[in-house]
Design a protein around this motif. Structure first.
Motif, PDB file in Angstrom:
ATOM      1  N   PHE A  91       0.827  -1.204   0.000  1.00  0.00           N
ATOM      2  CA  PHE A  91       0.000   0.000   0.000  1.00  0.00           C
ATOM      3  C   PHE A  91       0.866   1.260   0.000  1.00  0.00           C
ATOM      4  CE2 PHE A  91      -2.363   3.006   2.952  1.00  0.00           C
ATOM      5  CZ  PHE A  91      -3.155   3.550   1.954  1.00  0.00           C
ATOM      6  N   PHE A  92       0.503   2.225  -0.841  1.00  0.00           N
ATOM      7  CA  PHE A  92       1.228   3.485  -0.995  1.00  0.00           C
ATOM      8  C   PHE A  92       0.321   4.592  -0.466  1.00  0.00           C
ATOM      9  CE2 PHE A  92       3.865   5.951  -4.462  1.00  0.00           C
ATOM     10  CZ  PHE A  92       4.324   6.825  -3.483  1.00  0.00           C
ATOM     11  N   SER A  93       0.461   4.912   0.824  1.00  0.00           N
ATOM     12  CA  SER A  93      -0.423   5.910   1.430  1.00  0.00           C
ATOM     13  C   SER A  93      -0.213   7.285   0.816  1.00  0.00           C
ATOM     14  CB  SER A  93      -0.216   5.962   2.948  1.00  0.00           C
ATOM     15  OG  SER A  93       1.079   6.451   3.273  1.00  0.00           O
ATOM     16  N   GLY A  94       1.041   7.621   0.490  1.00  0.00           N
ATOM     17  CA  GLY A  94       1.320   8.935  -0.068  1.00  0.00           C
ATOM     18  C   GLY A  94       0.631   9.166  -1.399  1.00  0.00           C
ATOM     19  N   LYS A  95       0.688   8.189  -2.298  1.00  0.00           N
ATOM     20  CA  LYS A  95       0.045   8.348  -3.603  1.00  0.00           C
ATOM     21  C   LYS A  95      -1.480   8.282  -3.463  1.00  0.00           C
ATOM     22  CE  LYS A  95       2.089   8.867  -6.761  1.00  0.00           C
ATOM     23  NZ  LYS A  95       2.557  10.161  -7.331  1.00  0.00           N
ATOM     24  N   TRP A 111      -4.037   2.467  -3.342  1.00  0.00           N
ATOM     25  CA  TRP A 111      -3.118   2.216  -4.449  1.00  0.00           C
ATOM     26  C   TRP A 111      -1.822   1.592  -3.960  1.00  0.00           C
ATOM     27  CZ3 TRP A 111      -4.501   3.348  -9.524  1.00  0.00           C
ATOM     28  CH2 TRP A 111      -5.738   3.986  -9.664  1.00  0.00           C
ATOM     29  N   SER A 112      -1.216   0.789  -4.816  1.00  0.00           N
ATOM     30  CA  SER A 112       0.041   0.138  -4.452  1.00  0.00           C
ATOM     31  C   SER A 112       1.228   0.995  -4.861  1.00  0.00           C
ATOM     32  CB  SER A 112       0.138  -1.256  -5.071  1.00  0.00           C
ATOM     33  OG  SER A 112       0.215  -1.193  -6.482  1.00  0.00           O
ATOM     34  N   CYS A 113       2.389   0.635  -4.330  1.00  0.00           N
ATOM     35  CA  CYS A 113       3.611   1.426  -4.516  1.00  0.00           C
ATOM     36  C   CYS A 113       4.164   1.281  -5.930  1.00  0.00           C
ATOM     37  CB  CYS A 113       4.655   0.995  -3.485  1.00  0.00           C
ATOM     38  SG  CYS A 113       5.199  -0.721  -3.677  1.00  0.00           S
ATOM     39  N   LEU A 114       5.124   2.147  -6.240  1.00  0.00           N
ATOM     40  CA  LEU A 114       5.848   2.051  -7.496  1.00  0.00           C
ATOM     41  C   LEU A 114       6.764   0.816  -7.467  1.00  0.00           C
ATOM     42  CD1 LEU A 114       6.962   5.784  -7.861  1.00  0.00           C
ATOM     43  CD2 LEU A 114       4.779   4.735  -8.505  1.00  0.00           C
TER      44      LEU A 114
END
Length: 284
Positions: A91-95, A111-114
């Protein structure tokens, strides 16, 4: 010496209108009506209870729903999500924050991370949708907090405290995947603060928390877009109305319930693929 006084056109500069960085009307649209139809006949397939001040892991198959609920009273939960077979995709909290805002709501996605950057889960129901924004700017379900952790606790108090959400998540992931604590800790990431009521103070811009408005029976529900491994901590701050990491705060368990739709309900739906960027990282 640097001149730090306001320029003559300071008010004009402040009055410049903001521009949304990532207009989310361009995002892929979830199939909301199909999700609702599938959920109407879905049957419970799994249940996990997270004890107070502890964390537990759970699995959700793509195309299933999972509900996080407060069975006994207001309780904040710190949620980590991973692709079930790849801990590198998380999980990509920032995006998620950049795309949807500081707090998530029904219809938003996690959304998931890069370099993967794809929807992991879509919020389909939220019994706290009524809360909205309070007079302090507080909202529920934030993606701005980082999880309570023993390092910050030690820095501020000089004491070791092991029942922070960071430590809870680390222990639960280590136990589930038979990793050492140090191996597991490297995978723990910033969270979705489920049921937590937070915001930023207007004067200093500091992150604040206040008592969660959740009641016994309140829940937030998600549709799993990919196969997921979840790790959920029942925060030692309880409803986070007074303390962030504490043995004194009243804490309650959290429930995670998984529901699978009947065959055929998701015909035509496909799990999202990884982001299609070429990964060349250089102009042609």
């Amino acid at each position: 010496m640097t001149d730090t006084s306001a320029p003559a056109d300071a008010d004009t500069r402040r009055a410049v209108a903001p521009v949304i960085c990532y207009p989310n009307d361009r995002l892929p649209v979830p199939k909301t009506e199909q999700y609702q139809t599938a959920r109407a006949t879905a049957q419970q397939t799994a249940h996990t209870q997270v004890p107070p001040r502890q964390a537990r892991c759970f699995y959700v198959t793509a195309g299933s729903f999972f509900r996080i609920s407060c069975p006994d009273g207001a309780q904040v939960g710190d949620l980590n999500l991973f692709a079930a077979r790849n801990l590198e995709e998380r999980f990509f909290s920032g995006k998620t924050r950049a795309l949807h805002g500081s707090h998530v709501k029904q219809g938003d996605r996690l959304w998931s991370c890069l370099p993967y950057l794809r929807p992991m889960a879509t919020i389909t129901e939220d019994s706290l949708a009524w809360y909205g924004v309070d007079e302090f700017g507080g909202r529920v379900h934030d993606v701005i907090g980082t999880r309570c952790d023993p390092y910050t606790h030690h820095m501020l108090s000089g004491q070791d405290y092991h029942n922070t959400c960071h430590s809870n998540l680390t222990r639960a992931l280590a136990d589930e995947l038979h990793l050492s604590l140090s191996e597991a800790e490297a995978h723990i990431h910033d969270v979705l603060n489920v049921f937590m009521c937070t915001g930023f103070t207007r004067d200093s811009g500091q992150y604040f928390m206040k008592a969660s408005p959740a009641r016994a029976g309140d829940y937030i529900e998600f549709f799993a877009e990919i196969d997921l491994l979840g790790v959920l901590s029942a925060c030692p701050g309880g409803d986070c109305g007074a303390e962030h990491s504490s043995d004194a705060a009243q804490c309650h368990p959290l429930d995670v319930t998984v529901f699978a739709p009947k065959a055929g309900q998701l015909d035509g739906w496909y799990a999202p693929s990884n982001n299609r960027y070429s990964r060349r990282h250089a102009p042609e």
